[in-house]
Scaffold this motif. Structure first.
Motif, PDB file in Angstrom:
ATOM      1  N   UNK A  59       5.224  -8.580   0.607  1.00 49.58           N
ATOM      2  CA  UNK A  59       4.275  -7.737  -0.126  1.00 49.58           C
ATOM      3  C   UNK A  59       3.421  -8.569  -1.077  1.00 49.58           C
ATOM      4  N   UNK A  60       4.040  -9.571  -1.689  1.00 45.89           N
ATOM      5  CA  UNK A  60       3.271 -10.432  -2.582  1.00 45.89           C
ATOM      6  C   UNK A  60       2.216 -11.230  -1.842  1.00 45.89           C
ATOM      7  N   UNK A  61       2.578 -11.769  -0.679  1.00 39.03           N
ATOM      8  CA  UNK A  61       1.611 -12.534   0.107  1.00 39.03           C
ATOM      9  C   UNK A  61       0.482 -11.643   0.595  1.00 39.03           C
ATOM     10  N   UNK A  62       0.821 -10.405   0.995  1.00 43.26           N
ATOM     11  CA  UNK A  62      -0.219  -9.479   1.453  1.00 43.26           C
ATOM     12  C   UNK A  62      -1.147  -9.095   0.307  1.00 43.26           C
ATOM     13  N   UNK A  63      -0.575  -8.847  -0.864  1.00 43.28           N
ATOM     14  CA  UNK A  63      -1.399  -8.488  -2.019  1.00 43.28           C
ATOM     15  C   UNK A  63      -2.356  -9.616  -2.377  1.00 43.28           C
ATOM     16  N   UNK A  64      -1.870 -10.857  -2.331  1.00 42.73           N
ATOM     17  CA  UNK A  64      -2.728 -11.996  -2.658  1.00 42.73           C
ATOM     18  C   UNK A  64      -3.809 -12.173  -1.605  1.00 42.73           C
ATOM     19  N   UNK A  65      -3.450 -12.057  -0.355  1.00 43.09           N
ATOM     20  CA  UNK A  65      -4.430 -12.251   0.721  1.00 43.09           C
ATOM     21  C   UNK A  65      -5.485 -11.153   0.716  1.00 43.09           C
ATOM     22  N   UNK A  66      -5.056  -9.926   0.406  1.00 37.70           N
ATOM     23  CA  UNK A  66      -5.973  -8.785   0.477  1.00 37.70           C
ATOM     24  C   UNK A  66      -6.633  -8.490  -0.860  1.00 37.70           C
ATOM     25  N   UNK A  67      -6.249  -9.262  -1.893  1.00 40.80           N
ATOM     26  CA  UNK A  67      -6.847  -9.118  -3.230  1.00 40.80           C
ATOM     27  C   UNK A  67      -6.641  -7.710  -3.787  1.00 40.80           C
ATOM     28  N   UNK A  68      -5.403  -7.228  -3.690  1.00 43.52           N
ATOM     29  CA  UNK A  68      -5.041  -5.929  -4.263  1.00 43.52           C
ATOM     30  C   UNK A  68      -3.730  -6.103  -5.012  1.00 43.52           C
ATOM     31  N   UNK A  69      -3.402  -5.118  -5.858  1.00 43.41           N
ATOM     32  CA  UNK A  69      -2.156  -5.211  -6.605  1.00 43.41           C
ATOM     33  C   UNK A  69      -0.971  -4.730  -5.775  1.00 43.41           C
ATOM     34  N   UNK A  70      -1.162  -3.632  -5.025  1.00 39.79           N
ATOM     35  CA  UNK A  70      -0.068  -3.058  -4.246  1.00 39.79           C
ATOM     36  C   UNK A  70      -0.582  -2.696  -2.855  1.00 39.79           C
ATOM     37  N   UNK A  71      -0.205  -3.442  -1.827  1.00 43.46           N
ATOM     38  CA  UNK A  71      -0.755  -3.187  -0.499  1.00 43.46           C
ATOM     39  C   UNK A  71      -0.025  -2.108   0.302  1.00 43.46           C
ATOM     40  N   UNK A  72       0.989  -1.445  -0.285  1.00 41.52           N
ATOM     41  CA  UNK A  72       1.765  -0.465   0.463  1.00 41.52           C
ATOM     42  C   UNK A  72       2.083   0.720  -0.428  1.00 41.52           C
ATOM     43  N   UNK A  73       1.775   1.940   0.059  1.00 40.75           N
ATOM     44  CA  UNK A  73       2.143   3.140  -0.679  1.00 40.75           C
ATOM     45  C   UNK A  73       3.659   3.293  -0.671  1.00 40.75           C
ATOM     46  N   UNK A  74       4.209   3.780  -1.766  1.00 35.19           N
ATOM     47  CA  UNK A  74       5.666   3.851  -1.918  1.00 35.19           C
ATOM     48  C   UNK A  74       6.314   4.707  -0.840  1.00 35.19           C
ATOM     49  N   UNK A  75       5.571   5.665  -0.288  1.00 30.68           N
ATOM     50  CA  UNK A  75       6.116   6.567   0.735  1.00 30.68           C
ATOM     51  C   UNK A  75       6.707   5.795   1.903  1.00 30.68           C
ATOM     52  N   UNK A  76       6.105   4.656   2.240  1.00 28.77           N
ATOM     53  CA  UNK A  76       6.486   3.934   3.443  1.00 28.77           C
ATOM     54  C   UNK A  76       7.388   2.732   3.176  1.00 28.77           C
ATOM     55  N   UNK A  77       7.802   2.561   1.933  1.00 26.61           N
ATOM     56  CA  UNK A  77       8.702   1.455   1.635  1.00 26.61           C
ATOM     57  C   UNK A  77      10.050   1.569   2.357  1.00 26.61           C
ATOM     58  N   UNK A  78      10.673   2.755   2.440  1.00 23.01           N
ATOM     59  CA  UNK A  78      11.951   2.820   3.176  1.00 23.01           C
ATOM     60  C   UNK A  78      11.824   2.364   4.628  1.00 23.01           C
ATOM     61  N   UNK A  79      10.766   2.791   5.316  1.00 31.91           N
ATOM     62  CA  UNK A  79      10.574   2.370   6.706  1.00 31.91           C
ATOM     63  C   UNK A  79      10.308   0.875   6.783  1.00 31.91           C
ATOM     64  N   UNK A  80       9.543   0.355   5.848  1.00 26.80           N
ATOM     65  CA  UNK A  80       9.251  -1.075   5.801  1.00 26.80           C
ATOM     66  C   UNK A  80      10.543  -1.872   5.611  1.00 26.80           C
ATOM     67  N   UNK A  81      11.394  -1.410   4.681  1.00 26.36           N
ATOM     68  CA  UNK A  81      12.652  -2.105   4.419  1.00 26.36           C
ATOM     69  C   UNK A  81      13.576  -2.054   5.637  1.00 26.36           C
TER      70      UNK A  81
END
Length: 379
Positions: free
Chosen positions: A10-32
């Motif tokens: 998530x940190x690498x994606x945020x840095x690459x995409x220039x955003x603070x949070x690249x994933x909505x919390x709703x989908x964190x369980x599926x991501x994990x």
């Protein structure tokens, strides 16, 4: 190599995409659940792990693009998805056949593979951007079929042809297609128990963008016909989000469906895994997925309005596909005539010429040595 560590990804994606949070919390369980299965169970080769990480990063990029597109396009919320048609059924049920025929009939439209691969365009697009996406998808297909030649007969794809909307669920990490591509029993367990209503709402957001591009006026998009076998596992969540949807379920026997699912699973997992699972292990794995899907479908349909479902026996579809399309035209009020079925009939003729040939037994294929495959792949 980032590995399958949540914070690093998530940190690498945020840095690459220039955003603070690249994933909505709703989908964190599926991501994990997904990254846990990839890390602990999938037995990925080094190249396979790289490819899996690349897919995760691409999905995170589509999530950021989705939010950005919605911010710049406030009218998107008004795009209607009216009475969509979902085609579903077990493997070997002919869902792709029926989907392609319906997509080529007047009044219906299905997203093409290149659009499902890249559902969120730049805010301003032109023909050059579209051409680049088609070329990129074609190139990835060539690499996929070079790595796993039998996929060309198991699942023929083309950048400009309709394909399964499971591609959209991959962007919220909630598709059993992941469990087909990578051996992950824990992810299967997660998906069988998960509440996928948020994922279907997310699916609708992506469809609104696709329909917005093809809208006929300021609000109304085309009537969509979509296909994905995995809808069968989550019919209650589908109809909670699309209450006016029609669901066409093609009925097929369990054994040929299980054999087809097992073969697809082995073929796909052979691309990224260090070594293949045994035929018996894969069959048990796929039998659990299949049987849970059948049970979930029966439970859901027992509590849902039967008028939203159309059941078609596979034997009837395979005997006369165009007759089935005509009958659906009457049921769905599509105004289909023989004259309007010209494009569908031409596609059907080509499809029958290129129909997959019978396959050898899986155990025989597994006994043969297979070269390790490199390079990025689409599936």
């Amino acid at each position: 190599m980032l590995g399958f560590d949540e914070q690093r990804l998530l940190g690498a994606a945020a840095a690459r995409l220039d955003v603070q949070e690249p994933l909505e919390a709703t989908f964190l369980p599926a991501f994990r659940a997904l990254i846990g299965g990839l890390r602990d169970e999938a037995r990925l080769s080094q190249v396979g792990a790289w490819r899996a990480c690349a897919r995760l990063m691409a999905a995170l990029g589509q999530r950021v693009a989705l939010a950005e597109f919605e911010r710049h396009t406030p009218e998107l919320a008004q795009v209607e998805i009216d009475s969509p048609i979902f085609v579903t059924g077990l493997p070997r049920a002919g869902t792709r056949l029926l989907h392609n025929l319906l997509a080529r009939t007047p009044g219906l439209w299905a997203p093409r593979l290149w659009e499902l691969q890249r559902p969120v365009p730049p805010v301003r697009i032109d023909e050059r951007w579209i051409d680049r996406q088609i070329q990129t998808t074609d190139s990835l297909l060539d690499q996929l079929y070079e790595a796993a030649p039998e996929l060309r007969s198991l699942h023929p794809m083309a950048a400009t042809s309709p394909d399964a909307c499971s591609w959209l669920f991959r962007n919220n990490f909630s598709s059993l297609m992941h469990a087909l591509r990578w051996y992950m029993p824990s992810y299967v367990e997660f998906m069988l128990d998960a509440d996928l209503e948020p994922a279907y709402r997310d699916h609708r957001r992506f469809l609104q963008i696709l329909a917005h591009r093809h809208r006929h006026d300021d609000h109304a998009g085309p009537r969509l016909v979509l296909e994905d076998r995995w809808h069968l596992w989550h019919l209650d969540h589908l109809l909670a989000v699309y209450p006016d949807a029609w669901v066409i379920q093609i009925q097929v026997e369990r054994e040929p469906a299980l054999s087809a699912l097992t073969r697809s699973c082995w073929t796909l997992q052979g691309i990224d895994a260090k070594r293949p699972r045994s035929p018996a292990e894969l069959r048990r794995y796929c039998a659990k997925i299949l049987d849970e899907g059948l049970a979930a479908s029966e439970r859901a349909r027992a509590g849902l309005a039967p008028g939203r479902f159309i059941d078609i026996p596979y034997a009837k579809l395979s005997a006369d596909p165009l007759a089935v399309v005509r009958s659906l035209g009457v049921r769905l009020r599509l105004g289909i005539s023989d004259a309007s079925l010209g494009e569908a009939a031409r596609w059907l003729a080509d499809y029958q010429v290129l129909a997959p040939q019978p396959r050898r037994c899986l155990a025989t294929d597994l006994a043969r040595a297979r070269a390790r495959r490199d390079g990025p792949h689409l599936h």
